[in-house]
Design a protein around this motif. Sequence first.
Motif, PDB file in Angstrom:
ATOM      1  N   TYR A  16     -14.560  -9.975 -10.437  1.00 51.32           N
ATOM      2  CA  TYR A  16     -15.503  -9.232  -9.616  1.00 51.32           C
ATOM      3  C   TYR A  16     -15.255  -9.383  -8.378  1.00 51.32           C
ATOM      4  N   ARG A  19     -10.859  -5.480  -6.411  1.00 53.01           N
ATOM      5  CA  ARG A  19     -10.928  -4.047  -6.553  1.00 53.01           C
ATOM      6  C   ARG A  19      -9.906  -3.443  -7.164  1.00 53.01           C
ATOM      7  N   TRP A  57      -4.203  -4.307  -7.097  1.00 56.65           N
ATOM      8  CA  TRP A  57      -5.638  -4.848  -7.069  1.00 56.65           C
ATOM      9  C   TRP A  57      -5.626  -5.504  -5.604  1.00 56.65           C
ATOM     10  N   CYS A  58      -6.910  -5.386  -5.116  1.00 54.17           N
ATOM     11  CA  CYS A  58      -7.380  -5.963  -3.745  1.00 54.17           C
ATOM     12  C   CYS A  58      -8.227  -7.159  -3.874  1.00 54.17           C
ATOM     13  N   ARG A  60     -10.752  -8.197  -2.622  1.00 57.30           N
ATOM     14  CA  ARG A  60     -11.925  -7.496  -1.669  1.00 57.30           C
ATOM     15  C   ARG A  60     -12.674  -8.603  -1.097  1.00 57.30           C
ATOM     16  N   TRP A  66      -3.527  -6.649  -0.769  1.00 55.72           N
ATOM     17  CA  TRP A  66      -3.324  -5.840  -1.896  1.00 55.72           C
ATOM     18  C   TRP A  66      -1.949  -6.199  -2.551  1.00 55.72           C
TER      19      TRP A  66
END
Lengths: 90, 973, 406
Positions: A16, A19, A57-58, A60, A66
């Motif tokens: 979670y 991102r 994926w980042c 976040r 990234w």
Amino acid sequence: MSLTITCPICGKRSGYEFRYGGEDKGPRPDEDELTPEKWFDYTHLNTCIAGMQKEWWCHRDGCGTWFKIYRDTRTIGEVPLPVEDKIKDA
Amino acid sequence: MKRLSQLPTCRIDPEKKVFITYRGKSYQGYEGDTVASLLYANGIRIFSRSLKYHRPRGLYSLDGECSNTTMAIDGIPNLRTETTPARHGMTVKAQNVVGSPEFDLLGIMDRFSRAMPAGFFYHMFHKPPSLWPLALKRIRKIAGLGTLRHDFVMQVRFDEIYPHTDLCVIGGGPAGMSTALAAADQGLQVILIEARPWLGGIFDYRPAKYLDGFSLHERAGVLSQRVTENKNIRVFLQTAVVGIYPDNQITAFQVGGRPDAYKERYVEIRAKSLVVATGCLERPLLFENNERPGVMQVGCAHRLARTWGILPGKNAVFCTGHDLGLEAAIDLFDLGMEVLCVADNREDGQDAELVAELKKRNIPFYRGWVAAKVKGKKAVKAVTISTVSGTRRRDIPCEVLVASAGLTPATGLLSIAQCKLSYDNHTGFFLPVNLPERVYASGRMLGFHHPLSIEISGRLAGLNAAAGCKETTNGLRKEVEEQLATLPGPPLGSKWVSPPGKGKKVFICFDEDATLQNIDQAFSVGFEMPELIKRFTAAGTGPGQGGIPGHNLPLYVGQSRLPADDPPSPTTVRPPMVPVLLATYAGKNLDMSKRTPVHDLQISSGGKMERVGGWRRARYFSPDKSIREEIEAVRTSVAILDASTLGKFRLHGPDALKALQRVYVGDMTNIAEGKVKYSAMCNDDGCLIDDGVVVQRGKNDYFFTTSTARAGGTIEWIRFHTRYDGWDFHLVNLTDAFGVINLAGPKAREVLERATDSDVSPEAFPYAGYRELLILNTIPVRVMRLGFVGELSFELHVPASYMITVWKILEETGKPWGIRNFGLEAQNILRMEKGHVIIGSESEQRTTLHDLGLGFLWHRNKPEAKTVGAAALKHTENQKGRLKLVGFEMEDSASAPPRDGSIIVDEKIRGYVCTARYSHTLNASVGMALVEDRLSSISERLAIFEDDCNGKLTYARVARMPFYDPEGARLKI
Amino acid sequence: MVFKHEQLLGKSRFRSSYDAVIIGGGLHGLATAYYLAKDHGINNVAVIEKRYIGFGGAGRNTAIVRANQRTQENLPLYQEALKLWPLLTRELDFNLMFYNCGNLNLAHSDAAIKSLRLNVSSAQFHGIDSRLLDAKECKTLVPALDISDRPRYPIFGGMYHPPGGIVRHDAVVWGLARGCIKHGVHIHQNTEVTDIGVKNGKVEFIETTRGKIKTEKVLNAAGAYSAALAYQMLDIRMPISVLTIQAMVTQPLKPLMDHVVSSGAYHVYANQTLKGEIATGSHMDPWPNYTTQNTAYYIKHQAEALTELFPCLKGAKFMRIWGGLADMTPDMAPIIDGNDPVEGYFVDCGWGYFGFKSSAVTGKYMARFMATGQCPAILKPFTRQRFEKHRLMGETAALVEFSPNN
């Protein structure tokens, strides 16, 4: 935390915090090459593999990096990047 | 009833009386009682009526595996009284009855059960069609269990915690405790979770021999003391695990004890290793009327006596398939209950010592006999026992039938944890195979029965878990493995399922009133897979989560349908393992939102706050929602807006410009010193996703703003679109570091002049200029001259810690002009009068830059930048048939503006109104709409269809934007 | 009153050739097969299902039906769909248990009211009953709602749509399957399609785990697996993201909620089933996966959201949570194509949240499409080509979260 992702900087964290950034489709094409078909392809089309997928994926809610991982879309388990990929991506 | 409180195993405190109210009457029990044990001790035998047939139901498992004992307590329905501690003053009510559980008018439903086979509803009540709505009403009324009032208010508090640990052990029985101790001795931090209010599990209530003259009960005490004293072990009692997710994320809820401030607590654990040691359940014995009050499982009868000091009845017949049944019969006999006989569905394999003890007491013992039927309407009156083949039968009058087909491992949590279970022929158990990494099982659920085997298997799991956490235990592990190999392994398990000469009302699932007949009906319509049968008959879909049918259903399907050598497969179990209050899951439900630095000032100035994304902002400042004064202040004098939520970023480094060129549609190469550059970001569809201004503060050093909504995603957006390039730039999110004040209105300059020594005259600081000033010679601020609201305005970016100071200074210097606050709604009208869009308000997902008339922002001659959205902007530039943004003015100047979201129509829908308001400034109703391009030319007539207009359209004309000050002269004064 | 049990699912012989093969024994597949046989006399049809009928989205959705969508391309389809449930009940002689309780969609801001007004106006323009209510009217309809300013997103009003409701999803699966069987369609469960054979741009056969089937027409109605299948077997990539969507139910309660209630801000829908359970859900973790796994995060989140909207539900207990798959497109509208780019290949996928409510009606038109080769006007807007042409449908106004493009 069903999904965990290993950020290259922060380590393994809850999914979670991240991102999803899409399938790895390679570098952005040249603008002039982007016919409607190619634009559609690059922007929207997915392989939707039920299995191992290389993807972006980042982190976040962390460092903001990234990065690419391999993930099995059937189990959402992350799998280590094969060595040859590590070399190539380095 | 006289309670056997002198028993060492007894958990009630005879000194502390507890009174509860049930059906209007007060009942007495003791501290330590559950609601169910208290009521049972007071002679209550029927606890509820079943879902469909309203059959009477009583105590069965005492562990909450079915909804038999659910009642409403203090307004909360569907609570399992057998696991709910009795507290003084509770009000308990029966549910799903018309009348009382003993005399339920709907009990008549049971007579119709034959007419209601599985899938019954699919074939009924739809002919004629007018019948169905009426039937529906009746069905709804009859369906459902407890009643929850719509105005029910939960008065108590809930909590939540998130502990991390090395090892989590589920189950505080002998295996779980041994696991925890073994791992803790290796230095692991351990969390041990037990659903009951005490440790001990299967040892806790049993006086049977352990070793060296100790009883199992005493052994439980020893282990439990060691666990409690061990500093590495944290024990959670009265805590039910409800979910296990990948990577050993475990969720549970804990019932608060007396000193706790919470009623229940949500517990979410992250553990490196997990050991499941949940032991066994009893597999229900199937026979006719197998759920009559008075029929109960071995553990239920035994624990009623041993834990709560209540003899289940005067006399009992035992029909069992495991040695715990024999042991219980002997013990209950010794406690004073008449044991009429013990029937065991196993032909052999019983513990010879136990058989000898039965004989010693002259208790008749029948090998290869089972229960076939229970007689009695509301309570057991007699039981028919029969040989397994059904050839011989006998009726025995009795009060209680203790019934259990065999044992079955409590694998529900393993199944939830996605473990694969496989049928084992020897034990008749579904045993875990290929457990996920760092998940282990131990104890009885692996089939062990001998007390030492249970403990040592627990110890081994503890050491394995320690090894999983990279503690070296190899030598010891080997030793313990060898020790376990010398101890008795799992005994042969009973496979008994179908009763001889299948009876009529043989319930495989109590919660859903599903019978064996229903399962057969499912076969006969063509459903053969357990999951489909579950759906068709609803068996296992009730609150008990398959606790009752969980093992019998697959075995029955296996024995009835599968080829002989096909092993049965278990059905799925889904979280939560036991039902959980929404209040418990919600826990504290903390509400978080961000505040701007002047949040309190906004409120003290009368701001009506509203959530905007993660923030709270002032919507308006007038007591009556009229915002005319706010607008007039901006248009004629001066007002201030707290715009701190705007995204603010620094972008710097050698490749900073490249990054800007990639994401902004404009050309960022030559941003003049002291100027702002307004531009927009699009996504790859060419749709506007953000707009803002960019200033260059130095070589390769930029400061830019984004919309509030986009602030959180900007950094990842820029990095995403440059992820393959390896460029060297840095992004810093300054959103929270700066507050923003929009000082707007024709008198704005006068106000600012009095706050700074810098020259802010139109010549020194023209429109679209950028300056860095000192407020009162002290506070550095970054100021932009912008015009979102259409007047002279200064946007001050102030270090967050100085925001309050600067705000107050401006309020002071603005006093002569009556400076006042304005809020979002005023801004909304002011900007609309100027034709400025708000993303999401005037645009939607498919609205391109061109559609908004902002195509001029796109600089087409920078293909080398590979600008995000450029390709789509090129493709759509001259595309016909798109929705375009237009301004409009109502034809009838007296008519009210259409409400936002009204549609624009001819024979089809052609667009919709984005924002429309009555403009005091213009004295007209104006607005903006997205309409098909062929309706977008000036003066085009738009027919507006508002909801509830009854076909009465209103009309507007497309008008030139901006409505207000089209030349923009007011911005530039 | 005792009725005879008749076979819902006959066992059919596996033929080596069919006039049409439907991949996927879900609702869209079964409905298409049913209408092919019933309306077009094409009954030499096989439905090939990898698991069992209704295993996927068909049995995992929360069975809400409604016709209050955002765009005029979608409205007529759902409007007809809504009218179809009673008709189908009669036609199939199987009670689909259409519970016409109406839907209430809550708004928690002026912006949300605006967007509901767009839907309401569009519905009314199409003659569909839908109206805006203020908060008090919402409360009258659903007394359990908290319309005070205590919730973090106070209720501003709502869109009430009386013709909607819920339908028993299993009933639709079984009713259609029975209808299929009656019309001679073969349903092959536990059978997986492993390849689609194409020659000279035309479908020639399919390969299955039980052998080869010659056929000239194939419908890809494999639900969430449609996109993966198209890519693996035909090298066609789809603008689809497959996500797990979760739902859950409480223990059964006596009647408490008489309508389907949903809220965008809380990302929640809830309704009471005929059995009395409060069924609720709608969360998707925004990363593609085929797991159907539920998460600790979500059940907690849902409890927080629901107990704010309906404080009394603090006293209800969640009993079971499950997950299903949703194949999401960039504009939240489906993808329907036929004979493009391969002759004889048809696809009906990308339904996301909307697969259940659209199933029967889409099957009806899809069958016509397959039988005649002409795409019915009502399905035309849904072609995959719309994306290439920059014509997103607009069924959602907001940017979608699961696409990296936003």
